[in-house]
Design a protein around this motif. Structure first.
Motif, mmCIF file in Angstrom:
data_model
loop_
_atom_site.group_PDB
_atom_site.id
_atom_site.type_symbol
_atom_site.label_atom_id
_atom_site.label_comp_id
_atom_site.label_asym_id
_atom_site.label_seq_id
_atom_site.Cartn_x
_atom_site.Cartn_y
_atom_site.Cartn_z
ATOM 1 N N GLY A 284 50.135 40.284 36.146
ATOM 2 C CA GLY A 284 49.534 39.024 36.556
ATOM 3 C C GLY A 284 50.495 38.146 37.332
ATOM 4 N N CYS A 285 50.005 36.971 37.717
ATOM 5 C CA CYS A 285 50.795 36.007 38.483
ATOM 6 C C CYS A 285 50.033 34.682 38.509
ATOM 7 C CB CYS A 285 51.007 36.518 39.911
ATOM 8 S SG CYS A 285 52.125 35.526 40.935
ATOM 9 N N GLY A 286 50.742 33.579 38.682
ATOM 10 C CA GLY A 286 50.098 32.283 38.862
ATOM 11 C C GLY A 286 49.280 31.817 37.677
ATOM 12 N N GLY A 287 49.705 32.159 36.483
ATOM 13 C CA GLY A 287 48.948 31.795 35.283
ATOM 14 C C GLY A 287 47.897 32.812 34.895
ATOM 15 N N ILE A 288 47.682 33.826 35.714
ATOM 16 C CA ILE A 288 46.769 34.923 35.382
ATOM 17 C C ILE A 288 47.577 35.952 34.600
ATOM 18 C CG2 ILE A 288 45.337 36.778 36.310
ATOM 19 C CD1 ILE A 288 44.869 34.948 38.767
ATOM 20 N N ALA A 289 47.142 36.259 33.403
ATOM 21 C CA ALA A 289 47.934 37.088 32.495
ATOM 22 C C ALA A 289 47.987 38.538 32.933
ATOM 23 C CB ALA A 289 47.362 36.993 31.076
ATOM 24 N N ASP A 290 49.048 39.220 32.511
ATOM 25 C CA ASP A 290 49.117 40.667 32.686
ATOM 26 C C ASP A 290 47.881 41.315 32.055
ATOM 27 O OD1 ASP A 290 51.597 40.318 33.817
ATOM 28 O OD2 ASP A 290 52.738 41.173 32.153
ATOM 29 N N GLY A 291 47.320 42.285 32.736
ATOM 30 C CA GLY A 291 46.190 43.022 32.191
ATOM 31 C C GLY A 291 44.834 42.431 32.496
ATOM 32 N N GLU A 292 44.789 41.225 33.076
ATOM 33 C CA GLU A 292 43.487 40.666 33.463
ATOM 34 C C GLU A 292 42.953 41.302 34.745
ATOM 35 O OE1 GLU A 292 42.970 36.447 33.557
ATOM 36 O OE2 GLU A 292 44.146 36.122 31.727
ATOM 37 N N ASP A 293 43.830 41.974 35.477
ATOM 38 C CA ASP A 293 43.439 42.708 36.691
ATOM 39 C C ASP A 293 42.711 41.790 37.677
ATOM 40 O OD1 ASP A 293 44.386 44.820 35.145
ATOM 41 O OD2 ASP A 293 42.384 45.485 34.573
ATOM 42 N N ALA A 294 43.271 40.593 37.874
ATOM 43 C CA ALA A 294 42.584 39.590 38.691
ATOM 44 C C ALA A 294 43.416 39.097 39.862
ATOM 45 C CB ALA A 294 42.168 38.406 37.814
#
Length: 422
Positions: A284-294
């Motif tokens: 993840g990046c930018g507050g998007i967690a690892d594993g959210e695939d976003a």
């Protein structure tokens, strides 16, 4: 004795004067900056524009403080043709695509539609156990279905494979799927596959094709000599040069070594592991967690991973434009996926013309004079017959819809003609 004392005293005074004399502008210049060797291969005044940034920002010219940063996209920016394509082609021809968990293709992407999963299930079957290689060199139907997902994000029957619910400024589901298809492999195994595909692509003559499934596909890749020369020159001038690719990180690492960029300065789609093997999920990046695939290095996602990895910015601020003094001085790209990374560059923005709408709208508008549009160095495209629809539909919104392209002040960029081409 008196003469000797006078000589010593004079020497001390002279030395002291050298140490304490105020520095002049000339004193701060270490040496002339290295020059582009292949400047003749650049369009118009582009080489001069690039050289000025090297001279002004390079540590060779007396610049102090942190090393200036340069960032480059990879596919069709540093090389001609697409390394992810060639890797997928090689995997299909050598039976390297693994049967997914439970033979369920939905496990390869959270955005996969039932139509996409069912088409792959029907074409590739369930005879091969999960984690084992599919016989795509012989099963033409399976190879064709996988190839259609990679190239078109559609089934061979024309149905959408991905549901479009992702943020279209943060990622492209079909690009992410190339990395997610490596689930079950170790990172070293993926690098070995990429290296084998690279060797074949560099050995193939320019213009060569290959059979993949029932299709005829491009078989060759070449490094652009002018970009390779630019990266070499930047290194000699004290720049810290990074590759920022929307390909899997392992693939980008293998190719980037060819221009002297090490894995430690290579950003790509970063896959997560379980017990040393890729598990099909993304960092993840930018507050998007690892594993959210976003999120991945794609449009605004490229800014995010540059801020995270290169600049050391933390949290949600990774998605925001960094302060000007910290941003990259030079950037190069060829497609809309690179537009935010290019726009953040403070010195010069190199746009290789592949007729990508939003990129070419901003590059031709050249609102601040920092854009350098260049035809591709190998097999450049001819002039685009139409104008770029900048005033209506060249900008892709987060939901996938289209809108006018706007400048930083909010004004709409008018439609642009294609004036720099082969």
């Amino acid at each position: 004795m008196l003469k000797k004392t006078w000589v010593i005293a004079a020497t001390v005074l002279f030395s002291s004067a050298l140490v304490t004399a105020p520095a002049t502008a000339a004193d701060t210049v270490a040496r002339p900056c290295p020059q582009l060797r292949l400047s003749a291969g650049w369009y118009g005044g582009n080489a001069g524009k690039i050289q000025r940034v090297i001279d002004e920002r390079g540590r060779c010219g007396g610049h102090r403080g942190a090393r200036p940063v340069a960032v480059f996209d990879w596919d069709n920016t540093v090389v001609k043709n697409d390394t992810s394509d060639q890797t997928i082609f090689w995997m299909l021809r050598h039976d390297k695509v693994l049967q997914p968990r439970g033979a369920d293709w939905r496990t390869t992407s959270r955005y996969m539609t039932d139509a996409g999963a069912n088409a792959l299930h029907d074409a590739c079957g369930t005879d091969v156990k999960p984690g084992a290689p599919l016989p795509t060199s012989r099963n033409v139907r399976c190879a064709d279905e996988l190839l259609s997902v990679r190239k078109n994000a559609k089934t061979t029957a024309g149905a959408e494979v991905f549901d479009g619910t992702h943020n279209h400024r943060y990622m492209e589901a079909s690009y992410a799927w190339v990395a997610q298809l490596n689930a079950g492999y170790r990172p070293s195994e993926v690098r070995a596959i990429a290296a084998a595909a690279r060797l074949d692509a560099l050995r193939a003559p320019i213009g060569a094709t290959q059979r993949v499934g029932s299709h005829t596909e491009t078989a060759w890749i070449r490094y652009y000599p002018q970009i390779k020369d630019l990266i070499r020159t930047l290194g000699k001038a004290g720049f810290e040069t990074w590759v920022v690719s929307a390909s899997p990180r392992e693939t980008a690492e293998v190719w980037a070594a060819g221009v002297g960029v090490p894995p430690s300065r290579t950003i790509g789609i970063t896959s997560l592991t379980t017990n040393g093997r890729f598990n099909g999920h993304l960092a993840g990046c930018g507050g998007i967690a690892d594993g959210e695939d976003a999120i991945m290095p794609y449009i605004d996602g490229k800014r995010c991973f540059i801020n995270k990895t290169v600049l050391g910015i933390e949290g949600a601020a990774q998605l925001d434009q960094a302060p000007e003094a910290r941003r990259q001085a030079l950037a190069g790209g060829d497609a809309t996926t690179d537009i935010t990374m290019l726009g953040d560059a403070t010195g010069v923005r190199i746009a290789l013309n592949r007729n990508k709408d939003e990129l070419m709208c901003r590059a031709y508008d050249n609102a601040d004079g920092k854009w350098a549009v260049n035809p591709m160095f190998i097999q450049p495209l001819p002039a685009l017959a139409r104008t770029y629809p900048c005033s209506t539909a060249a900008y892709e919104n987060a939901d996938g819809s289209h809108a006018p392209v706007r400048r930083a002040d909010g004004t709409v960029i008018p439609d642009q003609r294609d004036t720099v081409h082969g």
